[in-house]
Design an enzyme around this catalytic site. Structure first.
Site, PDB file in Angstrom:
ATOM      1  N   ARG A   1       0.838  -1.059  -0.002  1.00  0.00           N
ATOM      2  CA  ARG A   1      -0.004  -0.026  -0.028  1.00  0.00           C
ATOM      3  C   ARG A   1       0.832   1.193  -0.037  1.00  0.00           C
ATOM      4  NH1 ARG A   1      -5.432  -0.549   0.777  1.00  0.00           N
ATOM      5  NH2 ARG A   1      -5.513  -2.408   1.344  1.00  0.00           N
TER       6      ARG A   1
ATOM      7  N   MET B   1     -11.995   2.950  -4.422  1.00  0.00           N
ATOM      8  CA  MET B   1     -12.476   1.676  -3.467  1.00  0.00           C
ATOM      9  C   MET B   1     -11.185   0.956  -3.182  1.00  0.00           C
ATOM     10  SD  MET B   1     -15.272   2.014  -3.638  1.00  0.00           S
ATOM     11  CE  MET B   1     -16.734   0.940  -3.401  1.00  0.00           C
TER      12      MET B   1
ATOM     13  N   HIS C   1     -19.971   8.489   0.114  1.00  0.00           N
ATOM     14  CA  HIS C   1     -20.412   7.228   0.447  1.00  0.00           C
ATOM     15  C   HIS C   1     -22.171   7.189   0.309  1.00  0.00           C
ATOM     16  CE1 HIS C   1     -20.185   3.165   2.053  1.00  0.00           C
ATOM     17  NE2 HIS C   1     -21.014   3.398   2.942  1.00  0.00           N
TER      18      HIS C   1
END
Ligand code: GAR
Length: 218
Positions: free
Chosen positions: A68, A93, A112
């Protein structure tokens, strides 16, 4: 308008919220402009829409990175090369690390499809129907490390009707999203909305007493 906030939009797919933001930015008095659209998925349909609108697009494919952190170094670099002031996550996402979130603290917002803090995460509409809620909606908020959480800028509510399927409800909420996201970006980019003590306050005072209930819902 001079001094428009340079905005980068992060997507992973369809890009309908990104399109709503692109359209809003066409207004000459809108306080933001979209200077780059970045997708973590090479085939995201939103990339084509952004290109057609003449906006520079970049792909930072998360699968090409070992972790990440490495992905986010390039993501961050791409945003900084475009001299981005604000980031809009629009169907992006990927979970972001604390470092990335802190580096862009109060300069990154997300939409959201629920009335947060209810129904964070995936399969929102299915879970809303299972819970039997009578109102659902969407939320735009500043991004924090916890997924789908952070100071709330604006919310819009829509009814949940007895025969709704998850798809039907999703469509009704999405229509609200397309109105709410441009409104929320306008509030942030103009400086009207800011974070104080992990709550959003409005300099013009017009929404101090509550969130936006979308004006088209009356
Ligand atoms: C939207 O409904 C957005 O709210 C949701 O993904 C969809 C993307 O559609 N985002 C999340 O669930 C974030 N947790 P789009 O690509 O057409 O804008």
């Amino acid at each position: 308008m001079s001094g428009r906030k340079r905005t980068g939009v992060l997507i992973s797919g369809r890009g309908s919220n990104m399109s709503a933001l692109i359209n809003a930015c066409k207004k000459t008095d809108y306080p933001a402009e979209i200077v780059v659209v970045i997708s973590n998925k090479p085939g995201a349909p939103g990339l084509g829409i952004a290109s057609k609108a003449g906006i520079p697009v970049k792909v930072v494919d998360h699968k090409k990175f070992s972790d990440r952190e490495a992905f986010e170094v390039v993501l961050d670099d791409t945003l900084r090369q475009a001299k981005v002031d604000l980031i809009c996550n629009a169907g992006f996402m990927r979970l972001l690390t604390q470092k990335f979130v802190e580096d862009w603290r109060d300069r990154q917002i997300n939409i959201h499809p629920s009335l947060l803090p209810a129904f964070k995460g995936l399969n929102t509409h299915k879970r809303a129907l299972e819970a039997g809620v009578k109102l659902s909606g969407c939320t735009v908020h500043f991004v924090r490390t916890e997924m789908d959480a952070g100071p709330i800028i604006a919310q819009a509510a829509v009814p949940v009707l007895p025969d709704d399927s998850a798809d039907v409800l999703a469509k009704r909420v999405l229509e609200a999203e397309h109105k709410l996201y441009p409104l929320a970006l306008k509030l942030v980019a103009s400086g009207d909305a800011s974070v104080q003590g992990e709550k959003v306050v409005f300099s013009k005072g017009q929404t101090v007493h509550g969130p936006y209930i979308a004006p088209w819902f009356d």
